[in-house]
Design a protein around this motif. Structure first.
Motif, PDB file in Angstrom:
ATOM      1  N   ASP A  99       8.022 -28.223  -2.284  1.00 51.43           N
ATOM      2  CA  ASP A  99       8.339 -29.643  -2.779  1.00 51.43           C
ATOM      3  C   ASP A  99       9.673 -29.493  -3.092  1.00 51.43           C
ATOM      4  N   ASN A 151       6.453 -34.453  -6.264  1.00 50.31           N
ATOM      5  CA  ASN A 151       5.349 -33.720  -6.139  1.00 50.31           C
ATOM      6  C   ASN A 151       4.368 -33.996  -5.087  1.00 50.31           C
ATOM      7  N   PHE A 152       4.691 -34.222  -3.952  1.00 48.66           N
ATOM      8  CA  PHE A 152       4.098 -34.259  -2.574  1.00 48.66           C
ATOM      9  C   PHE A 152       4.698 -32.886  -1.823  1.00 48.66           C
ATOM     10  N   GLU A 209      -0.522 -34.153  -3.081  1.00 52.96           N
ATOM     11  CA  GLU A 209       0.089 -33.746  -4.646  1.00 52.96           C
ATOM     12  C   GLU A 209       0.052 -32.236  -4.723  1.00 52.96           C
ATOM     13  N   GLN A 256      -0.901 -30.450  -6.937  1.00 57.28           N
ATOM     14  CA  GLN A 256      -1.850 -29.920  -7.948  1.00 57.28           C
ATOM     15  C   GLN A 256      -3.247 -29.903  -7.078  1.00 57.28           C
ATOM     16  N   TRP A 257      -3.293 -30.448  -5.886  1.00 62.15           N
ATOM     17  CA  TRP A 257      -4.607 -30.575  -5.182  1.00 62.15           C
ATOM     18  C   TRP A 257      -5.209 -29.214  -4.898  1.00 62.15           C
ATOM     19  N   ILE A 275      -6.749 -36.469  -7.891  1.00 62.68           N
ATOM     20  CA  ILE A 275      -5.466 -35.763  -7.389  1.00 62.68           C
ATOM     21  C   ILE A 275      -5.465 -36.439  -5.998  1.00 62.68           C
ATOM     22  N   TYR A 276      -4.601 -36.936  -5.593  1.00 63.03           N
ATOM     23  CA  TYR A 276      -4.328 -37.436  -4.339  1.00 63.03           C
ATOM     24  C   TYR A 276      -4.170 -36.235  -3.285  1.00 63.03           C
ATOM     25  N   PRO A 294       5.250 -42.268  -5.306  1.00 59.33           N
ATOM     26  CA  PRO A 294       4.497 -41.064  -5.237  1.00 59.33           C
ATOM     27  C   PRO A 294       3.734 -40.644  -6.536  1.00 59.33           C
TER      28      PRO A 294
END
Length: 689
Positions: A222, A227-228, A268, A270-271, A281-282, A646
């Motif tokens: 990233d 954050n993506f 994201e 954190q996914w 979380i997306y 985002p």
């Protein structure tokens, strides 16, 4: 950048160690140059064979249809993991990323959207509408013998979906393929690709080619700090097996199978998979299982009768955030044609049948009351005929006609005309006129909109999309010091009618499909220049000017096509040093293109001018080894703000009047170029002839 330098240092250390082998290779190369002029011309003619323009193999110089040919060596100047990325090296063709999260996309020819481009493998329509979006990245470059491109409608030969043009991927012939080859490549982003292939013979007349491609990219990166993930993670395997048969009187015979599995994710940082399908979380997670089969058989008769078939099975399980999309598509195609020469006339006549099955979990495949699942079953029957008439040594005329019948669109007629005038070997003029049509697969192209609870309404007597195209192509070979400057210029104009569009605004509970009451235009100019200097430098340059738009009858407003740059082009320089050391500098450039923006969007309506440049250093050895390394995206260009909001991908705070007064929603469609910045790569090949 340190990793890039390290990659190159390792490569050149290996090159130095192999210097002795390279001297033997140079002697071998000089021996190759001792071929007679007749032998060199013969080899040149072999490489000049095309099939896409007229369905049968013929010399490119004799074809009345303008066909561009690109060999595997052309694409190796900028090594990529798949055909989707590699095809960007062709002038006038743009691989378009349609989602800045999962990085799926399609291929645009002369600015037209992906569904207008037909992708063939060995002349068969393997790449169906669902895999146009999710299957192109699964075609490894290791399978490719060459790629043939026809720009402009080709529906008179290939039917629906060939309105914008045709890209025909010709796979390797098992009878002539190397005995063994391996190609390993990695990058500073930790993208790892492996291609392995081997062939074996069953007797003297049967050979089988077995190929394995494995690509893995599992590092979340990233660099723009939204954050993506900047690039979608992928774990992909492709297995390909092709059988070729040497038959009496050089009759055709081949059969091929391919299996593809891909696990793709973007979202994201954190996914992880425990969040798949949740609204915490997306993430966009796509599992693809795909099987392909295709073949050709020439009947053992005095007359030349050839049958071809293809079949693909595409199963997709995916989540876009917490929205599920489950889809299954099966497409079967069969074609038989007869080829006969009558004096100066070369006649081809054939029949085709294509059957498409499509089912998903959206309202698109449900009955109007939402109680019964109704998968789409769409058979299309067709017949075609064409006559190529060699009027004299300078003039060739091609006339063609195709008739198709579809249960929704009923009868569709597609005539075609092509004329070639070549007064001498230095000048060739081609004029092509034809019509195209497209039977729209509504639900594979608009599935994102259909994940809601809207009722789908299809207007009665929906007409197929139609196009009328004229294309003028001129090739000029200019002799300079015993060499040639090759100029290839084209002017094209296409008029589209009956474009099928979805109305999402009239009724918020419905999607109403109807033909556009207006027209669309695609027009432009393109130029390709190739030149080999007296010293070992090869230069190629291409530029395309586009004007792609549509107008409606009620509003005389010109609406520019999204993601269709006014100006675009490609460039490449190759310098061949002694001892088979080469440097390739390649790239593409794109002018401003209209982008999908939201109401009161703070982001620009048009993209800036940008270029994606690459450099590669490679060295070949007599032992069969080749080492290559380089840098991609030298200028380190990436789009700005590819994602809207985002930080709120589930639109929880979209109606907050303080933090979001313009009511922006999370959006992934604005991105117009890859988010991968500058990075290095290193690879090694080994071939046993």
């Amino acid at each position: 950048m340190k990793r890039i330098l390290f990659f190159c240092i390792v490569s050149f250390s290996f090159l130095k160690a192999q210097e002795k082998d390279s001297l033997r290779w140079e002697i071998h190369s000089k021996a190759d140059s001792s071929f007679s002029e007749k032998e060199r011309n013969r080899m040149k003619n072999i490489e000049d064979v095309v099939i896409t323009g007229t369905i049968k193999p013929m010399s490119r110089s004799k074809s009345p249809v303008a066909v561009e040919i690109y060999s595997q060596k052309f694409f190796q100047k900028n090594p990529t993991h798949n055909i989707f990325e590699a095809i960007a090296m062709v002038n006038g063709i743009k691989p378009q990323l349609n989602c800045s999260v999962c990085n799926t996309g399609d291929i645009h020819i002369n600015g037209l959207e992906g569904p207008y481009t037909m992708i063939l493998i060995d002349g068969m329509p393997i790449v169906s509408s669902l895999s146009t979006v999710y299957g192109l990245s699964g075609i490894p470059n290791s399978l490719i013998e060459r790629v043939e491109v026809v720009k402009g409608p080709a529906s008179s030969l290939y039917g629906s979906e060939a309105m914008g043009g045709v890209i025909n991927i010709i796979t390797k012939n098992a009878l002539t393929a190397p005995t063994f080859s391996v190609d390993m490549m990695t990058s500073t982003w930790n993208e790892n690709n492996l291609d392995v292939s081997t062939k074996f013979k069953v007797g003297k007349d049967v050979a089988s080619l077995l190929s394995l491609n494995y690509f893995i990219f599992n590092e979340k990166i990233d660099q723009n700090k939204d954050n993506f993930t900047d690039a979608a993670l992928q774990n992909r395997i492709s297995v390909f097996n092709k059988w070729n048969f040497r038959r009496k009187d050089n009759r055709l015979g081949s059969f091929a199978l391919r299996y593809l599995y891909e696990d793709r994710f973007g979202g994201e940082m954190q996914w992880n998979k425990s969040y798949r399908g949740s609204d915490e979380i997306y993430g966009e997670s796509i599992y693809t299982n795909r099987v392909e089969a295709f073949g050709v058989y020439q009947w053992p008769l005095k007359e030349q009768i050839i049958s071809q078939f293809s079949y693909n099975y595409h199963d997709q399980s995916s989540f876009y955030g917490n929205n599920a999309y489950e889809a299954l598509q099966k497409v079967a195609f069969f074609q038989t044609y007869w080829n006969k020469k009558f004096g100066n006339h070369d006649l081809i006549a054939g029949v085709t049948v294509k059957r498409t099955f499509y089912d998903d979990n959206t309202p698109g495949t449900m009955s109007s009351d939402g109680l019964v699942n109704e998968p789409m079953k769409s058979p299309i029957l067709g017949a075609f005929i064409q006559d190529q008439w060699e009027i004299d040594s300078k003039n060739t005329l091609l006339l063609g006609y195709r008739y198709d019948y579809d249960k929704v669109h009923h009868s569709v007629h597609s005539p075609r005309l092509a004329w070639k005038f070549s007064p001498n070997p230095y000048h060739t003029l081609r004029f092509n006129f034809g019509t195209g049509f497209r039977v729209v697969n509504l639900f594979t192209e608009d599935h994102a909109a259909l994940t809601g609870s809207r009722e789908v309404i299809i207007k009665a007597d929906l007409k197929p999309e139609r196009s009328v195209n004229g294309n003028l192509n001129y090739i000029w070979k200019i002799p300079v010091d015993g060499r040639f400057i090759n100029l290839d210029a084209s002017a094209f104009y296409t008029y589209f009618s009956n474009k099928i569009v979805g109305d999402f605004d009239t009724d918020p509970d419905k999607i109403i499909y109807d033909n556009l009451h207006g027209y669309g235009i695609s027009r432009g100019l393109s130029l390709n220049v190739d030149f080999n200097f007296n010293f070992p430098l090869t230069v190629n340059f291409g530029v395309t000017y586009l004007d792609v738009y549509q107008k409606t009858d009620d509003e005389n407003t010109k609406i520019q096509q999204l993601h269709a740059p006014k100006w675009s082009g490609t460039y490449g320089l190759t310098y061949q040093f002694p001892k088979n050391l080469a440097i390739d500098f390649t790239g593409q450039f794109y002018g401003p293109m209209r982008l999908p923006v939201q109401h009161n969007d703070y982001r620009p309506d048009y993209s800036p001018f940008y270029s994606l440049a690459n450099i590669q250093v490679s060295k070949r050895f007599e032992s069969g080894f080749e080492v290559y390394c380089g840098i991609k995206n030298l200028l380190n260009f990436t789009p700005k703000d590819p994602l809207m909001r985002p930080f709120d991908p589930f639109d929880r705070y979209v109606d907050d009047p303080v933090s979001n007064p313009n009511h922006y929603t999370f959006d992934t469609a604005y991105g117009y170029a890859p988010m991968q910045g500058i990075r290095g790569f290193l690879g090694i090949k080994y071939i046993i002839k």
